[in-house]
Enzyme design. Structure first.
Site, PDB file in Angstrom:
ATOM      1  CD  GLU A 241      -2.882  -1.418   0.118  1.00 19.92           C
ATOM      2  OE1 GLU A 241      -3.299   0.050  -0.207  1.00 19.92           O
ATOM      3  OE2 GLU A 241      -2.958  -2.685   0.435  1.00 19.92           O
ATOM      4  CB  CYS A 275      -1.726   7.271   0.710  1.00 16.68           C
ATOM      5  SG  CYS A 275      -3.325   6.421   1.538  1.00 16.68           S
TER       6      CYS A 275
END
Ligand code: NAD
Length: 525
Positions: A241, A275
């Protein structure tokens, strides 16, 4: 055993309060022996977890939920102290999603993980087909510093519900030392299920070398590549991720006020250290100027306070300080490069003191020669670029090596959906920002350089499972027609069987059955 930090070995790290610069405590990397012990404890804990039913695992995880809810203010305090984020963000993006995920799996995990029957084709008549979801073993979870609670608890909880024990290495910058151990102890949760191991990337590498059953990594692209390369030596599966450079595509038929507020929150929440932060606002030409003006004014109104003040208790602070000074240096370098190449800064742009507070910043007139165009910024900085039409919006949105998340804004639902399909990312919100990750039922993950794999939703549990296929046949004196010996006649019948099964429909069904009867003579021993 939980919470290893053997003294006197290897490197140590100061954990600081980013608002004040005060050193809160020190963590020390553990000795290799301690890592070995953690691994064998995790292996024993795995045997216990594997033997438990899904309902039993959920009952244990439910204890964590109760404790976290009862002690949420204390947990928020710890998060705020180490990250510098506003209290309200710690509440809504760290505590709430963790509790929501547990609740979601409490309702659905038994259904997702139970044995599933699958259809069996006519050529395999008389047999049964099933899928079993089985745990993998002790898994390694490595977390980043930006959401130290949520991005740790989410994979930890998912792994445990799927029956895996966990070796967990938090970020050395925001390790929340002792917090998970305290939650496990206070909740009456079996401490051996989660081994918390403090340290930096060397500790992470050593843990990978111990060959966990899977590595679930959240962090930067560079570290993701290094981890994948190391894991390749053992063929350890990895889920990565990684970073993003999310586009927000705004068409000229939107409600401007809502879109501006969406860009503001999507780009600045958590001081842009998300993110899925909005980093690239793509606005249709006709409204680009008005949008930029309005966004600049809205950014200037945000309540940011100096990072040197004690605002840990301030519940109406809008923007916290940045967590790490090395990240501020990266943001400053990108801005300097952009300005040197002709970018225009509409607000913010530089710190007003030497604290970690970085003002919300809006930049326009950017081009691909600038680092800010395609590199992740990971700070409270948005860029705005105009586009002509739908085709150009899609081209610009995809002109990036990252593909984590995006948003599309338009009153025309069909157009928004078309663009959402055309953008290469793992997640898209329509007329909203950072919204897909607000739903525990939606799988989350990236494409391209943003990584691989999915967590949350049903896929989250399957990511931590060995998806085992089972085909069940009866005990019988007969053999299968395809088994030896081969012959011309068998060849010809099997060729006809292929044609009949491809034909399908009632005609194909009857032919398949008739050929099957002819093949029956080959089942005798
Ligand atoms: P980082 O890659 O520097 O560190 C993350 C973790 O990996 C830390 O615990 C670190 O100690 C460890 N680590 C680093 N190198 C390692 C190695 N070679 N072997 C083993 N462990 C290693 O990332 P960061 O600075 O903590 O986090 C910021 C990055 O994370 C940003 O790029 C951000 O976009 C990304 N991120 C992604 C998601 C997502 O879900 N896709 C979520 C949050 C953050």
């Amino acid at each position: 055993m939980a919470g290893i930090a053997a003294p006197g070995v290897s490197q140590s790290f100061d954990v600081t309060n980013p608002r004040t610069g005060e050193v809160l405590y020190e963590i020390v990397e553990p000795a290799p022996d301690d890592l070995g012990k953690a691994c064998s404890t995790a292996q024993t804990a795995f045997e216990t977890l594997r033997a438990m039913s899904i309902a039993q695992r959920l009952r244990e995880v439910g204890k964590l939920k109760g404790y976290i809810q009862r002690h949420k203010e204390n947990i928020v305090q710890r998060i705020v102290e180490e990250t510098g984020k506003p209290r309200i963000e710690a509440f809504m993006t760290e505590i709430f999603p963790t509790l929501d995920l547990i609740q979601y799996y409490e309702k659905n995990a038994v259904k997702f993980l139970r044995d599933q029957s699958q259809p069996t084709p006519l050529v395999l008549m008389g047999k049964k087909s099933k899928i079993y979801y089985e745990p993998l073993g002790p898994v390694l979870i490595i977390s980043p510093w930006n959401y130290p609670f949520n991005l740790s608890m989410t994979p930890i909880i998912t792994a445990i519900i799927a029956g895996n024990s966990v070796l967990f290495k938090p970020s050395e910058h925001t390790p929340l030392q002792g917090l998970i151990e305290e939650i496990m102890g206070g909740a009456g949760f079996p401490a051996d299920f989660i081994q918390v191991i403090y340290g930096g990337k060397e500790t992470g590498k050593q843990l990978i070398g111990l060959q966990p059953a899977k590595i679930f990594f959240t962090g930067s692209e560079g570290a993701g590549k290094a981890i994948m390369a190391q894991a390749a030596q053992y063929l350890t599966p990895v889920e990565l991720e990684l970073g993003g450079k999310d586009p927000m595509v705004v068409f000229d038929d939107v409600s401007l006020d809502r879109a501006v507020q969406g860009a503001l929150w999507g780009g600045i929440t958590n001081a842009g250290q998300t993110c899925t932060s909005v980093e690239r606002v793509l606005v249709q030409e006709g409204i680009a100027e008005a949008f930029t003006k309005q966004l600049t004014a809205a950014m200037e109104k945000l309540r940011t306070r100096s990072g040197r003040e004690d605002c840990a208790q301030d519940k109406s602070l809008d923007v916290g300080c940045m967590t790490a000074s090395f990240q501020i240096a990266k943001v400053e370098a990108q801005l300097a490069d952009a300005v040197a190449k002709g970018a225009v800064v509409h607000c913010g742009g530089a710190r007003t003191d030497d604290s970690n507070a970085f003002p919300p910043t809006l930049v326009s007139n950017i081009d691909p020669s600038m680092d800010i165009y395609g590199e992740e910024t990971f700070g409270p900085v948005l860029t705005v670029m105009p586009f002509k039409d739908e085709a150009e919006a899609i081209r610009l949105a995809n002109d990036c090596r990252y593909g984590l998340s995006a948003s599309v804004w338009s009153a025309d639902g069909e157009r928004a959906n078309r663009v959402a399909r055309a953008i290469v990312t793992g997640n898209v919100s329509i007329n909203n920002v950072l919204a897909t990750q607000g739903n525990s039922a939606l799988p989350f993950g990236g494409t391209k350089s943003s990584g691989m794999g999915r967590y949350k939703g049903p896929q989250g549990l399957y990511s931590f499972s060995n998806v085992k296929s089972i085909l069940i046949d009866k005990n019988s004196p007969k053999k299968e027609p395809i088994w030896y010996p081969y012959s011309e006649e068998k060849y010809s019948l099997l060729s006809k069987l292929i044609d009949a099964s491809v034909q399908g429909g009632i005609g194909g069904l009857i032919k398949t059955a008739l050929i099957g009867m002819k093949l029956d003579k080959f089942t005798k021993n």
